[in-house]
Design an enzyme around this catalytic site. Structure first.
Site, short mmCIF file in Angstrom:
data_model
loop_
_atom_site.label_atom_id
_atom_site.label_comp_id
_atom_site.label_asym_id
_atom_site.label_seq_id
_atom_site.Cartn_x
_atom_site.Cartn_y
_atom_site.Cartn_z
NE ARG A 1 52.66 -10.97 -65.91
CZ ARG A 1 52.84 -11.57 -64.75
NH1 ARG A 1 51.91 -11.53 -63.81
NH2 ARG A 1 53.96 -12.23 -64.50
CE LYS B 1 58.47 -7.65 -71.75
NZ LYS B 1 58.45 -7.62 -70.33
CE LYS C 1 55.28 -6.76 -69.54
NZ LYS C 1 55.91 -6.79 -68.22
NE ARG D 1 54.46 -14.08 -67.75
CZ ARG D 1 53.28 -13.87 -68.31
NH1 ARG D 1 52.40 -14.86 -68.35
NH2 ARG D 1 52.98 -12.69 -68.80
CB CYS E 1 55.15 -10.26 -61.53
SG CYS E 1 56.49 -9.88 -62.67
CB CYS F 1 57.61 -5.41 -62.32
SG CYS F 1 55.95 -6.03 -62.71
C1 PBG Z 1 57.77 -8.23 -65.40
C2 PBG Z 1 58.39 -8.53 -66.71
C3 PBG Z 1 58.15 -9.58 -67.59
C4 PBG Z 1 59.08 -9.47 -68.62
C5 PBG Z 1 59.85 -8.34 -68.35
N1 PBG Z 1 59.38 -7.77 -67.17
C6 PBG Z 1 57.19 -10.71 -67.51
C7 PBG Z 1 55.75 -10.47 -67.65
O1 PBG Z 1 55.26 -9.34 -67.82
O2 PBG Z 1 55.04 -11.46 -67.54
C8 PBG Z 1 59.25 -10.40 -69.79
C9 PBG Z 1 60.60 -10.41 -70.38
C10 PBG Z 1 60.88 -11.56 -71.28
O3 PBG Z 1 60.01 -12.40 -71.60
O4 PBG Z 1 62.03 -11.66 -71.70
N2 PBG Z 1 56.47 -7.79 -65.42
#
Ligand code: PBG
Length: 327
Positions: A217, A248, A195, A205, A122, A120
């Site tokens: 998002r 997720k 997701k 975050r 981010c 990813c």
């Molecule tokens: C990256 C990502 C995120 C999480 C896993 N990969 C954050 C998001 O999408 O904002 C969250 C994992 C967690 O909260 O434990 N995109």
């Protein structure tokens, strides 16, 4: 047969009976432990909202790998905190990037530990979004190539499996094609297929410093209200070549996990995310619940719903509890 001839309590009268008729069992081999890796040396900094979870520098990973294996956890997933960020997330795919360093270190220190990487942008973009921004929006197609480059750089570093979490359309196909062109046909893709745009990601975050600097998002992650859309997302990822499909978060989405398990014959993973973990830890710290027991019960319910694989920050603790129980 009904009462008084049939008495369900007969098979609950002691642990021998209960263990014999137990329908679901958790095994540490199902767990994947998320690890946060950062630049610097000798760093093992606890994340305040996630007690027991640490940001580690690369030199601390060998000890962490040994600890995982000693607990019976055979798999980790890596998240990186780079030294610097830019508009296009360059740090995600450079050879000397933080995750690439971490993969090499872990595979060197503990080759038998499975190393999965989160793919990813981010954590690597200065705006905190999961893709490239064009005209104020996350541009899907411009992001695909960067994601594929990132997955390839992870494979080159030695990752055993890649896990795209960005939610761009078409990214599984793009990553599969790039891996195959470079002779990584053997590297599976565990896709974050379903997701949701969830508020349960809050502590993550903070931990990974990946909060979006503007907007949110919801333009790419799924609406928590949707079920049928989950089938479309998972079907697309399966068609594009995903080997494992993930749902997720986990606990608020047990219905989705169950439906994915019934509908698809691919292995199903579920991510017990940071907010789920943090809530249990916070209540336990107040003495309101038995933290270990509640954690185990949630993991059991995630598995019972249909998840074959569970990503959880409690992997080591729960593995130790499972290994120490005689049932
Ligand atoms: C990256 C990502 C995120 C999480 C896993 N990969 C954050 C998001 O999408 O904002 C969250 C994992 C967690 O909260 O434990 N995109």
């Amino acid at each position: 047969m009904i009462f008084p001839d049939y008495r369900p309590r007969r098979l609950r009268q002691n642990e021998n009976f209960r263990a014999m008729v137990r329908e679901t069992r958790l095994s540490p081999s199902q767990f994947i432990l998320p690890l946060f890796v950062q630049t610097g040396k000798n760093i093992r900094e606890e994340i305040s909202s996630m007690p027991g979870v640490f940001r580690l520098s690369v030199d601390k990973l060998a000890a962490e790998a040994k600890d995982c294996l000693a607990a019976g956890v055979r798999s980790v997933i890596l998240f990186g905190l780079p030294a610097s960020k830019d508009a296009t997330g360059t740090g995600a795919h450079i050879k000397g990037g933080i995750v690439q360093q971490a993969v090499r270190e872990l595979k060197n220190a503990a080759p038998e530990l499975m190393v999965v990487t989160d793919v990813c942008l981010c954590e690597y973009t200065d705006h905190g979004h999961c893709g490239i921004i064009v005209n104020g929006e996350v541009d899907n197609d411009a992001t695909l190539e960067v994601l594929a480059k990132t997955a390839l750089s992870h494979a080159r570093a030695g990752a055993d499996m890649v896990a795209p979490s960005d939610m761009m359309d078409g990214r599984v196909a793009e990553i599969r094609a790039t891996l195959d062109e470079n002779n990584y046909t053997n590297i599976p893709i565990m896709s974050y297929a379903v997701k949701y745009a969830s508020s349960f990601y809050g502590p993550f975050r903070e931990a990974a410093d990946g909060a979006p600097q503007f907007g949110d998002r919801r333009g790419y992650q799924m609406d928590p209200a949707n079920v049928r859309e989950a089938f479309r997302e998972a079907s697309l990822d399966v068609e594009e070549g995903a080997d494992i499909i993930m749902v997720k978060p986990a606990l608020s989405y047990l219905d989705i996990i169950s439906k994915m398990h019934d509908e698809f014959d691919h292995p199903i993973a579920a991510y017990q995310v940071s907010g789920e973990y943090a809530m249990i830890k916070a209540a336990a710290a107040n003495g309101w619940i038995d933290g270990d027991k509640v954690m185990m019960e949630t993991l059991l319910s995630i598995h019972r719903a249909g998840a074959d694989i569970i990503l959880t920050y409690a992997a080591k603790d729960m593995a130790r509890l499972i290994n120490n129980s005689s049932f």
